[in-house]
Design a protein around this motif. Structure first.
Motif, PDB file in Angstrom:
ATOM      1  N   UNK A  64     108.542 -17.418 -40.301  1.00  9.09           N
ATOM      2  CA  UNK A  64     108.007 -17.821 -39.013  1.00  9.09           C
ATOM      3  C   UNK A  64     106.601 -18.482 -39.452  1.00  9.09           C
ATOM      4  N   UNK A  65     105.886 -17.597 -40.031  1.00  6.35           N
ATOM      5  CA  UNK A  65     104.531 -18.189 -40.384  1.00  6.35           C
ATOM      6  C   UNK A  65     104.454 -19.567 -41.045  1.00  6.35           C
ATOM      7  N   UNK A  66     105.086 -19.436 -42.070  1.00  2.00           N
ATOM      8  CA  UNK A  66     105.209 -20.539 -42.952  1.00  2.00           C
ATOM      9  C   UNK A  66     105.720 -21.903 -42.087  1.00  2.00           C
ATOM     10  N   UNK A  67     106.640 -21.705 -41.050  1.00  2.00           N
ATOM     11  CA  UNK A  67     107.092 -22.666 -40.322  1.00  2.00           C
ATOM     12  C   UNK A  67     105.905 -23.031 -39.217  1.00  2.00           C
ATOM     13  N   UNK A  68     105.004 -22.290 -38.758  1.00  2.00           N
ATOM     14  CA  UNK A  68     104.020 -22.713 -38.145  1.00  2.00           C
ATOM     15  C   UNK A  68     102.970 -23.310 -39.056  1.00  2.00           C
ATOM     16  N   UNK A  69     102.577 -22.827 -39.855  1.00  2.00           N
ATOM     17  CA  UNK A  69     101.617 -23.315 -40.940  1.00  2.00           C
ATOM     18  C   UNK A  69     101.775 -24.892 -40.892  1.00  2.00           C
ATOM     19  N   UNK A  70     103.114 -25.192 -41.297  1.00  2.00           N
ATOM     20  CA  UNK A  70     103.494 -26.819 -41.456  1.00  2.00           C
ATOM     21  C   UNK A  70     103.187 -27.670 -40.214  1.00  2.00           C
ATOM     22  N   UNK A  71     103.133 -26.952 -38.991  1.00  2.00           N
ATOM     23  CA  UNK A  71     102.912 -27.624 -37.838  1.00  2.00           C
ATOM     24  C   UNK A  71     101.598 -27.684 -37.453  1.00  2.00           C
TER      25      UNK A  71
END
Length: 299
Positions: A64-71
């Motif tokens: 989930x952190x990776x998903x947010x970092x991308x955005x």
């Protein structure tokens, strides 16, 4: 009294130097000076690291952190360099390991609040302020604030409690310019995330970020916008004036303070192990938060 009920021994990996065992993450440094951050399945509550783990929790937090970092990269850079396992790392590190830039971390928990609850509510009920910021009369548990606010806290060691501080204290610690950058970045990221979450039927009530400096520039670090660092509420069940149902560790907190646990959080005894049904319900909430936000099935 607080801390680890049972502190785990660090895993020894050739080529990695163990730096720190945190509430949830284990930190190492590799031969190139990069930080290797491994998210465990440990659960913390009320300044204790509990003796019971939540299956898949570390992978949910990492993915989930990776998903947010991308955005968020257009708002602030992040510390992630790679998700590849270091040579010799155990297979069960897969999916919960980040190789990151080593930063000069700032000693501030950067909290953004769009709704009143938790420690903010407790302060408001006494003074009508949160971290020294005046708020209107008539707010209650779960009330939406007129606009999001930056309410920083000190970063505590394992077993210690983060303490809310006024903005002026942050400026004293890190300098006026850096404090202003922290406030601006925190609120910008919160605003972006709140809109994304709202579109998926989730209220982002509040969240906390950690930042470091690389060559004098602000970098978003650690985890971001997970059920460990945020309060997520279902939009369709939001009703100010009572505690809100949530997709985070509140389910564990509620059990620990219920008669069923038999635990006195203000006493000297550590918290008991979590029963199987609490473990299962907590895992389900973490997974549901991931699935609702990313619109993908957990697997």
């Amino acid at each position: 009294m607080s801390g680890f009920v049972e502190k785990p021994e660090p895993v020894e990996v050739p080529g990695l130097v163990h730096l720190h065992t945190g509430k949830v993450r284990d930190l190492y440094r590799d031969g190139d000076g990069r930080l290797v951050m491994v998210a465990s399945d440990r659960m913390s509550a009320y300044d204790w690291v509990l003796p019971t783990e939540i299956p898949d929790k570390g992978r949910v937090l990492t993915r989930l952190s990776l998903w947010w970092f991308e955005r968020l990269t257009d708002l602030v850079p992040n510390h992630v360099l790679s998700t590849e396992l270091p040579p010799g790392a155990p297979a069960d590190w897969e999916g919960r390991t980040l190789v990151c830039r080593s930063l000069d971390m700032l000693p501030v928990e950067c909290v953004a609040r769009g709704y009143l609850t938790g420690s903010g509510l407790a302060e408001y009920e006494q003074t009508r302020t949160v971290c020294g910021l005046a708020l209107p009369e008539g707010l209650t548990d779960g009330s939406e604030l007129p606009s999001p606010i930056f309410t920083p806290a000190t970063k505590a060691e394992v077993g210690e409690h983060d303490e809310n501080v006024a903005y002026e204290e942050v400026a004293r610690q890190v300098g006026a310019e850096t404090a202003a950058e922290l406030r601006q970045a925190t609120l910008a990221v919160y605003d972006r995330a709140r809109e994304i979450a709202r579109d998926r039927g989730i209220i982002l009530a509040d969240t906390k970020f950690e930042f470091g400096l690389a060559d004098g520039s602000l970098v978003l670090a650690d985890e971001v916008l997970t059920p460990d660092s945020s309060r997520f509420w279902p939009v369709d069940q939001w009703a100010p004036g009572r505690p809100q149902p949530s997709f985070d560790k509140q389910y564990v907190r509620d059990w620990l303070t219920s008669p069923a646990s038999g635990w006195d959080r203000h006493g000297d005894m550590p918290p008991p192990p979590l029963p199987d049904d609490v473990v299962a319900q907590t895992r389900a909430r973490y997974v549901e938060a991931y699935e609702r936000l990313t619109l993908t099935r957990w697997q």
